[in-house]
Design a protein around this motif. Structure first.
Motif, PDB file in Angstrom:
ATOM      1  N   UNK A 155       5.981   0.477   3.310  1.00 19.46           N
ATOM      2  CA  UNK A 155       6.451  -0.671   2.530  1.00 19.46           C
ATOM      3  C   UNK A 155       5.764  -0.707   1.170  1.00 19.46           C
ATOM      4  N   UNK A 156       6.556  -0.559   0.131  1.00 15.29           N
ATOM      5  CA  UNK A 156       6.058  -0.558  -1.243  1.00 15.29           C
ATOM      6  C   UNK A 156       5.834  -2.002  -1.684  1.00 15.29           C
ATOM      7  N   UNK A 157       4.601  -2.285  -2.121  1.00 14.69           N
ATOM      8  CA  UNK A 157       4.266  -3.647  -2.530  1.00 14.69           C
ATOM      9  C   UNK A 157       4.098  -3.728  -4.043  1.00 14.69           C
ATOM     10  N   UNK A 158       4.800  -4.685  -4.629  1.00 12.32           N
ATOM     11  CA  UNK A 158       4.611  -4.989  -6.046  1.00 12.32           C
ATOM     12  C   UNK A 158       3.471  -5.984  -6.184  1.00 12.32           C
ATOM     13  N   UNK A 159       2.548  -5.721  -7.088  1.00 16.53           N
ATOM     14  CA  UNK A 159       1.428  -6.626  -7.314  1.00 16.53           C
ATOM     15  C   UNK A 159       1.513  -7.192  -8.732  1.00 16.53           C
ATOM     16  N   UNK A 160       1.200  -8.471  -8.865  1.00 19.39           N
ATOM     17  CA  UNK A 160       1.275  -9.127 -10.170  1.00 19.39           C
ATOM     18  C   UNK A 160       0.136  -8.647 -11.061  1.00 19.39           C
ATOM     19  N   UNK A 161       0.473  -8.291 -12.293  1.00 17.67           N
ATOM     20  CA  UNK A 161      -0.531  -7.774 -13.224  1.00 17.67           C
ATOM     21  C   UNK A 161      -1.607  -8.807 -13.528  1.00 17.67           C
ATOM     22  N   UNK A 169       2.922  -0.215  -9.579  1.00 15.37           N
ATOM     23  CA  UNK A 169       4.088  -1.027  -9.191  1.00 15.37           C
ATOM     24  C   UNK A 169       3.733  -2.479  -9.493  1.00 15.37           C
ATOM     25  N   UNK A 170       4.019  -2.907 -10.722  1.00 12.26           N
ATOM     26  CA  UNK A 170       3.533  -4.191 -11.206  1.00 12.26           C
ATOM     27  C   UNK A 170       4.620  -5.248 -11.328  1.00 12.26           C
ATOM     28  N   UNK A 171       5.758  -5.034 -10.690  1.00 16.01           N
ATOM     29  CA  UNK A 171       6.809  -6.050 -10.638  1.00 16.01           C
ATOM     30  C   UNK A 171       7.729  -5.733  -9.471  1.00 16.01           C
ATOM     31  N   UNK A 172       8.413  -6.774  -8.997  1.00 10.61           N
ATOM     32  CA  UNK A 172       9.343  -6.561  -7.891  1.00 10.61           C
ATOM     33  C   UNK A 172      10.477  -5.626  -8.304  1.00 10.61           C
ATOM     34  N   UNK A 198       3.557 -15.301  -8.588  1.00  7.59           N
ATOM     35  CA  UNK A 198       2.547 -15.171  -9.635  1.00  7.59           C
ATOM     36  C   UNK A 198       3.106 -14.447 -10.852  1.00  7.59           C
ATOM     37  N   UNK A 199       4.105 -13.613 -10.615  1.00 10.69           N
ATOM     38  CA  UNK A 199       4.744 -12.873 -11.703  1.00 10.69           C
ATOM     39  C   UNK A 199       5.764 -13.725 -12.452  1.00 10.69           C
ATOM     40  N   UNK A 200       5.916 -14.968 -12.021  1.00  6.60           N
ATOM     41  CA  UNK A 200       6.787 -15.896 -12.742  1.00  6.60           C
ATOM     42  C   UNK A 200       8.183 -16.029 -12.181  1.00  6.60           C
ATOM     43  N   UNK A 201       8.460 -15.394 -11.044  1.00  9.70           N
ATOM     44  CA  UNK A 201       9.806 -15.417 -10.483  1.00  9.70           C
ATOM     45  C   UNK A 201       9.963 -16.540  -9.460  1.00  9.70           C
ATOM     46  N   UNK A 202      11.172 -17.008  -9.317  1.00  5.73           N
ATOM     47  CA  UNK A 202      11.530 -17.903  -8.223  1.00  5.73           C
ATOM     48  C   UNK A 202      11.679 -17.050  -6.968  1.00  5.73           C
TER      49      UNK A 202
END
Length: 290
Positions: A155-161, A169-172, A198-202
């Motif tokens: 499972x690839x996880x996007x992490x908030x910068x 991988x810094x965004x969904x 945290x990345x600003x998305x709903x």
């Protein structure tokens, strides 16, 4: 305590010495933590650092979880190098090292009965980002056959910068592009609602964009004051009920991993975490839908 969803607690996010209920359980020992989770009615236990543990300890922890009726949640691939550019390597020697690390992760999964391996990776600041992400997708595609044979999802996880800088991988959307490029049923998305928010998305709108490619779900709330952080589910500004009902309606039957620490580092903080989670859980509608 009865729960609507299948929640997990963790044996440590920043390190194995700091499990979720280190104050209110008998001790920080994994067995005592598992007992606390089982007594709370949780469904699983997440051991991010399972791959660090000796094989006999992996087996002992998993056996105790099974005795207490818990299933094992996700763990981090190659936790010693989680923030290094490991998944984006090219060349025979580098890929041989990646294959060896994958062997260790798959052996860990077999010992603990785990089915989800979290894949995070740093980036090389001197290399082209697109090439690194393309290489990661290719390496995941190569690894997918081995994972599938083992009954495991990568499972690839996007992490908030804002929380973890210098990750590849810094965004969904980046994670989604990599999973689509890998094009393998054993390569899925880790939907960490905390990082997405945290990345600003709903989180509900973001979930709608990627549903069907999600392998696991993790939960953390955002502080009400707008600061960067991960706090108790139900203690922040995230609107959980429509999101969780949408995930349920989509047929997701996996674990909901509590991917944060108590807002207050104390037994009282741990009790508040449980109360807040229970409030969210009670608010879930009887008729699922988004």
């Amino acid at each position: 305590m009865g729960w609507t969803l299948r929640y997990t607690g963790h044996l440590g996010l920043r390190g194995p010495e700091a499990p979720l209920f280190r104050h209110s359980a008998r001790s920080a020992d994994p067995f005592d933590q598992i007992d606390r989770l089982a007594d709370l009615g949780f469904a699983g236990v997440q051991d991010n650092y399972a791959a660090f543990r000796a094989p006999e300890d992996q087996a002992r922890i998993a056996a105790h979880a099974t005795r207490r009726g818990l299933v094992m949640g996700s763990f981090v691939h190659d936790p010693a190098h989680w923030n290094q550019p490991c998944w984006s390597v090219v060349g025979a020697e580098a890929r041989a090292a990646l294959d060896a690390a994958l062997t260790h992760s798959l052996e860990t999964a077999q010992r603990i009965g785990g089915t989800v391996i979290t894949c995070v990776t740093g980036r090389d600041p001197h290399a082209d980002l697109l090439r690194q992400r393309t290489a990661m997708a290719e390496n995941l595609r190569r690894a997918g056959d081995r994972a599938a044979r083992a009954g495991v999802k990568l499972c690839v996880e996007a992490t908030a910068a804002a929380w973890l800088p210098d990750m590849l991988v810094d965004s969904l959307d980046t994670a989604l592009a990599i999973v689509r490029a890998a094009d393998h049923p054993a390569v899925r998305l880790m939907f960490d609602a905390g990082h997405v928010a945290m990345d600003g998305a709903d989180i509900l709108a973001a979930y709608r964009r990627v549903q069907g490619l999600i392998g696991a779900v993790q939960l953390a709330d955002m502080p009400r004051d707008g600061s960067v952080g991960r706090i108790d589910v139900g203690g922040g500004r995230t609107d959980w009920v429509p999101f969780l009902n949408a995930v349920r309606a989509d047929g997701y039957d996996g674990l909901f991993e509590i991917e944060h620490e108590p807002e207050t580092d104390s037994a009282e903080g741990e009790a508040l975490l449980i109360a807040r989670l229970a409030g969210v859980d009670r608010a879930l509608s009887g008729t699922v839908g988004g």
